[in-house]
Design a protein around this motif. Structure first.
Motif, short mmCIF file in Angstrom:
data_model
loop_
_atom_site.label_atom_id
_atom_site.label_comp_id
_atom_site.label_asym_id
_atom_site.label_seq_id
_atom_site.Cartn_x
_atom_site.Cartn_y
_atom_site.Cartn_z
N GLU A 275 2.92 -6.18 -2.57
CA GLU A 275 2.70 -6.37 -0.99
C GLU A 275 1.55 -6.19 -0.71
O GLU A 275 1.34 -6.62 0.91
CB GLU A 275 4.36 -5.65 -0.43
N GLN A 276 0.63 -5.34 -0.84
CA GLN A 276 0.15 -4.30 -0.97
C GLN A 276 -0.83 -5.63 -0.65
O GLN A 276 -1.89 -5.20 0.05
CB GLN A 276 -0.41 -3.41 -1.61
N GLU A 277 -0.92 -6.80 -1.88
CA GLU A 277 -2.23 -7.51 -1.75
C GLU A 277 -1.86 -9.10 -0.75
O GLU A 277 -2.95 -9.08 -0.30
CB GLU A 277 -1.93 -8.07 -3.75
N LEU A 278 -0.65 -8.74 -0.40
CA LEU A 278 -0.59 -9.62 0.55
C LEU A 278 -1.08 -9.06 1.65
O LEU A 278 -1.33 -9.78 3.15
CB LEU A 278 1.15 -9.86 0.81
N LYS A 279 -0.30 -7.40 2.12
CA LYS A 279 -1.35 -6.81 3.47
C LYS A 279 -3.05 -6.69 3.70
O LYS A 279 -3.69 -7.23 4.70
CB LYS A 279 -0.72 -5.41 3.62
N ARG A 280 -3.90 -6.79 2.37
CA ARG A 280 -5.33 -6.72 2.10
C ARG A 280 -5.58 -8.73 2.40
O ARG A 280 -6.39 -8.82 2.81
CB ARG A 280 -5.55 -6.62 0.74
N LEU A 281 -4.79 -9.81 2.30
CA LEU A 281 -5.14 -10.82 2.20
C LEU A 281 -5.40 -10.85 3.75
O LEU A 281 -5.99 -12.21 4.30
CB LEU A 281 -4.19 -11.78 1.48
N GLN A 282 -4.05 -10.65 4.38
CA GLN A 282 -3.86 -10.93 6.34
C GLN A 282 -4.96 -9.85 7.26
O GLN A 282 -5.46 -10.92 7.98
CB GLN A 282 -2.58 -10.14 5.91
N ALA B 118 -4.92 -10.40 -3.60
CA ALA B 118 -5.78 -11.67 -2.26
C ALA B 118 -6.54 -12.38 -3.05
O ALA B 118 -7.04 -13.48 -2.57
CB ALA B 118 -5.96 -10.25 -1.28
N GLU B 119 -7.65 -11.98 -3.84
CA GLU B 119 -8.95 -13.08 -4.32
C GLU B 119 -8.32 -14.19 -4.87
O GLU B 119 -8.96 -14.75 -4.03
CB GLU B 119 -9.89 -12.22 -4.60
N GLU B 120 -7.36 -14.00 -5.62
CA GLU B 120 -6.93 -15.24 -6.40
C GLU B 120 -6.11 -15.87 -5.11
O GLU B 120 -6.48 -17.44 -4.98
CB GLU B 120 -6.02 -14.46 -7.28
N LEU B 121 -5.06 -15.62 -4.54
CA LEU B 121 -4.77 -16.23 -3.01
C LEU B 121 -5.97 -16.67 -2.48
O LEU B 121 -5.84 -17.82 -1.33
CB LEU B 121 -3.95 -15.17 -2.62
N GLN B 122 -6.70 -15.71 -2.07
CA GLN B 122 -7.47 -16.25 -0.88
C GLN B 122 -8.49 -17.87 -1.26
O GLN B 122 -8.75 -18.63 -0.53
CB GLN B 122 -8.87 -15.26 -0.46
N GLU B 123 -8.53 -17.72 -2.56
CA GLU B 123 -9.08 -18.77 -3.66
C GLU B 123 -8.87 -19.94 -2.85
O GLU B 123 -8.79 -21.11 -3.13
CB GLU B 123 -10.22 -18.47 -4.84
#
Length: 518
Positions: free
Chosen positions: A173-180, A237-242
């Protein structure tokens, strides 16, 4: 969870080493993490100012989570831990309190702290009399955006499935917040995998991708996008952004959920539960049949007949009629209790309380039977076990058998069926420990025709061990050999019963959460 005295002693020795600053270690945890909070309370209760200082950072705060990420990058952590609590001693990350207690070395606390901890050192020096320091990391620079990459043509979308009590979900959930923050237009659809919507999304995943046929709840946290998904670990977050940079497929989960699709998803989930129920049902019946309560009675009956020098054919006929009486009476008990539970299940609140109570009962019986197993393993005495019939009940059962044995042979054989009914009623306080939760499990969907067949299957499995003893006596196995065999397998029986009750507790807890959570 309990702090090991050896750990405190070891850390005390480390604290006595000459250092410029007081030794310390970091605990990264969440307010919703029971293990994290238990460790904090135990440390506060047992540690002294002479021990190393415990520095607690709550990763529910975005700044603290980003600080954790910067520490992992500074220390070259290639595979970050998925769950919390996460402890840092010197330059060594350890996931879980128990593993930390087992692996922590004195040299770790003597190592120079990594550079990102520099802002913390003055506060550690000022906290000389404290045992715990709750610290918040300083603000970081704004997270990097999508510099160097073309802006996304359409707002990116993600599906995120979590499950209650998921240890890995807090970090995801923290990684999703970073991604947002990296992708301001990101829209995340989030739900529990056990919710009606989560069941539909799980079914769509299975239809669209090669996802395992296991229950989707075992795969959480799960993050999906139009053309793929990742599960079972923290996705950065970096992996999802990619992944989202090249995304062209539509967000299939946003399609309107049709009534038929919802029914199919519920059917799939119920099919998995049915498989679990049938497996648990047969094993519960077999284990119930060989538990000391039921097994000891049939052994005594057969032993007594052999002692009276009765013919083996007579022993076989009596044993079969006795088992028939047990089967019929237990089937009647099951139908009656099933009807009662069915009536109670008609009230939603009562149904929730019922499943919660059975979950607690299953856990209690697991602990009590495990205690019996450990006691028997220690001194091999059946009398030390408490989860069974009392001596007074055993004496009454033996008295009924003695009275029955005085009947003429032409009456004793049919009367053995009635004896089975009477004895099963006297044993119900013991065998009902397994039978009652099993009935509640198969009544999850109401009093349907399959309930009758499930009760038949359970009771058939229940009397199989009893029939086995009768056949063994017919084929010439002596009474002492049967008794010795039973005693040799008491420990295994108790251990398997403990495991069965633990599985039942998990099953009812799942049903309880399914009803309680939206």
């Amino acid at each position: 969870m309990r702090l090991l005295p050896a750990l405190l002693l070891f850390l005390c020795l480390a604290a006595s080493s000459p250092l410029e600053a007081r030794p310390f270690f970091l605990l990264f945890g969440s307010e919703s993490c029971d293990e994290c909070q238990a460790f904090r309370k135990e440390w506060e209760a047992q540690a002294t100012p002479q021990d190393p200082l415990l520095v607690y950072l709550c990763i529910d705060s975005e700044e603290n989570y980003l600080f954790l990420r910067s520490l992992e990058e500074a220390l070259g952590v290639k595979t970050p831990a998925n769950s919390f609590p996460l402890l840092l001693a010197g330059t060594h990350f350890v996931e879980g309190v128990e593993r930390f207690q087992e692996t922590c070395q004195e040299e770790w606390l003597l190592e120079p702290p990594p550079a990102p901890l520099a802002p913390l050192l003055p506060e550690i020096k000022a906290a000389q009399d404290a045992t715990i320091l709750a610290w918040n990391a300083p603000e970081h620079a704004a997270p990097p955006g999508t510099a160097g990459k073309a802006p996304l043509a359409t707002p990116p979308r993600l599906l995120y499935l979590a499950s209650p009590g998921c240890a890995k979900c807090a970090r995801q959930e923290q990684e999703l917040k970073r991604l947002q923050k990296r992708l301001p237009g990101l829209q995340v659809t989030q739900c529990l995998v056990s919710s009606p919507e989560g069941l539909v999304y799980g079914e769509r995943l299975r239809n669209r991708f090669p996802i395992p046929e296991d229950d989707t709840q075992n795969l959480t946290p799960l993050v999906a996008w139009g053309s793929g998904f990742l599960y079972g670990r923290t996705v950065t977050a970096e992996e999802l952004q990619e992944r989202l940079q090249e995304e062209t497929q539509p967000a299939w989960w946003l399609e309107e959920i049709q009534g038929r699709e919802r029914e199919e998803a519920l059917h799939h989930a119920n099919h998995l539960l049915d498989s679990l129920t049938w497996t648990m049902l047969i094993n519960a019946g077999l284990l119930d049949g060989i538990n000391p309560c039921a097994f000891a009675t049939i052994i005594f009956l057969v032993s007594y007949l052999l002692y009276l020098k009765r013919r083996r054919r007579f022993v076989l006929a009596v044993g079969a009629c006795f088992c028939l009486g047990v089967f019929l009476s237990y089937l009647l008990y099951g139908l009656s209790l099933g009807f009662l539970i069915h009536q109670l299940n008609r009230f939603p609140l009562v149904k929730i309380l019922l499943y919660g109570s059975f979950a607690a009962l299953g856990l209690l019986l697991f602990l009590l039977h495990l205690r019996d197993a450990l006691r028997f393993r220690k001194n091999r005495r059946v009398a030390d076990m408490e989860m069974g019939l009392g001596m007074e009940t055993h004496r009454k059962i033996h008295g009924k058998i003695h009275q029955w044995a005085k009947l003429p042979d032409r009456l004793a054989i049919p009367a053995a069926t009635l004896l089975g009914c009477v004895v099963s009623a006297m044993e119900l306080a013991c065998t009902g420990q397994v039978y009652l939760p099993t009935i509640a499990a198969i009544m999850a969907d109401g009093f349907q025709p399959k309930v009758f067949w499930m009760l038949l299957a359970y009771n058939a499995a229940f009397i199989l061990p009893l029939l086995g003893v009768t056949l063994a006596a017919y084929w010439g196995t002596g009474a002492q050999a049967l008794a010795d065999w039973a005693k040799r397998h008491i420990l295994a029986t108790k251990a398997f019963l403990s495991l069965l009750f633990l599985l039942m507790a998990a099953y009812f807890l799942f049903q309880f959460l399914r009803l309680l959570l939206p």
